[in-house]
Design an enzyme around this catalytic site. Sequence first.
Site, PDB file in Angstrom:
ATOM      1  N   HIS A 187       0.806  -1.231   0.000  1.00  0.00           N
ATOM      2  CA  HIS A 187       0.000   0.000   0.000  1.00  0.00           C
ATOM      3  C   HIS A 187       0.831   1.269   0.000  1.00  0.00           C
ATOM      4  CE1 HIS A 187      -3.812   2.234   1.086  1.00  0.00           C
ATOM      5  NE2 HIS A 187      -4.284   1.273   0.309  1.00  0.00           N
ATOM      6  N   HIS A 287      -6.876  -2.575 -10.830  1.00  0.00           N
ATOM      7  CA  HIS A 287      -7.229  -2.123  -9.484  1.00  0.00           C
ATOM      8  C   HIS A 287      -8.701  -1.717  -9.489  1.00  0.00           C
ATOM      9  CE1 HIS A 287      -7.243   1.199  -6.351  1.00  0.00           C
ATOM     10  NE2 HIS A 287      -6.638   0.244  -5.687  1.00  0.00           N
TER      11      HIS A 287
END
Length: 384
Positions: A187, A287
């Site tokens: 992340h 994504h």
Amino acid sequence: MSKITEYELFEVPPRWLFLKLETTDGVVGWGEPVVEGRAHSVRAAVEELMDNYILGTDPAAIEDHWQAMYRGGFYRGGPVLMSAIAGIDQALWDIKGKRFGAPVHELLGGATRDRMRVYQWIGGDRPSEVAEQAELKVEAGLTAVKMNATAELERIDTPASVQAAVNRLEEVREAVGPEIDIGVDFHGRVSKPMAKRLAKALEPYEPMFIEEPVLPEHNDVLPEIAHHTTIPIATGERMYSRWDFKQVFENGAVDLIQPDLSHAGGITEVKKIAAMAEAYDIALAPHCPLGPIALASCLQVDTCSPNALIQEQSLNIHYNQRNDVLDYLEDESAFEYEDGYVAVPDEPGLGIQMDEQYIRKQAERPVNWHNPVWRHEDGSVAEW
């Protein structure tokens, strides 16, 4: 000649922005232009692009519209502009597919598969209860899950922080066995030295990939990180055009790219990014922690991209507290999952029918989603 006559924007919970385009011949297209936590900024960008470039034009000229929106403003790129372009592009493709009575992937060359593998999130922002949640997802039929590797980390953190990440992955691996894939998302929270340490420590448990091992601003160090591990490296959710991806294609460090169909210029641009990746033997896994229009757009590109590997989707993700993906659809079967796969969409356009009455009702509710600002123990800002 059909022309685009009207548009409306709907900000809806949990954190999405929907765009509706209408044409003179009554065809409606839907898009999802949003940056999570920056919906108002993207709304303003969409309005500017629509008023200056799109209203009153032929919706069929999608490539020309894309070029005008991207190049016509001189200053280009970045999350807000590219997300605005993405949502408009999705809606234009939805209109084109409906006008021809075909799903978008048919207009992009046709299907390369008849179903698409999906994965689902477990564990939340600060990962916890991952083994139990992974078992539930596998019992529901999924064959792949993804979790965050860590909470916030110092630039050089303790051995205990590394071991905690290892323990979580070990728990999931022991719970689901070797037949299930486990993605691990760094992340962008992890500095270069910690990324190297974590990759080496996690390797015995064979994650499917490590995602965003460093921030995209530091993509130049990915070859060094790749040198320390055999785990496939994934990145791309904060990269917004084929030009942003050039470096990672050329340096050979990335195995899986994750452009976002609502951030990286929409269907038109991501299809080009996918084709570029194929030339470098890099897989595609778009994504998508967003809503139904973004997911439908992803599946259209997945379907016609031979290097598409797996699709993220946000059903029951930890962000969806007030509404979920299926709530905004007239027919929830558009995203029915079976044995870890979703069927290729075969309805015209994006392949979904939006419940406009419900959208309008939800748009009346206040939406003010922003990601948290995390801080280290010394009070300095941490990566979220």
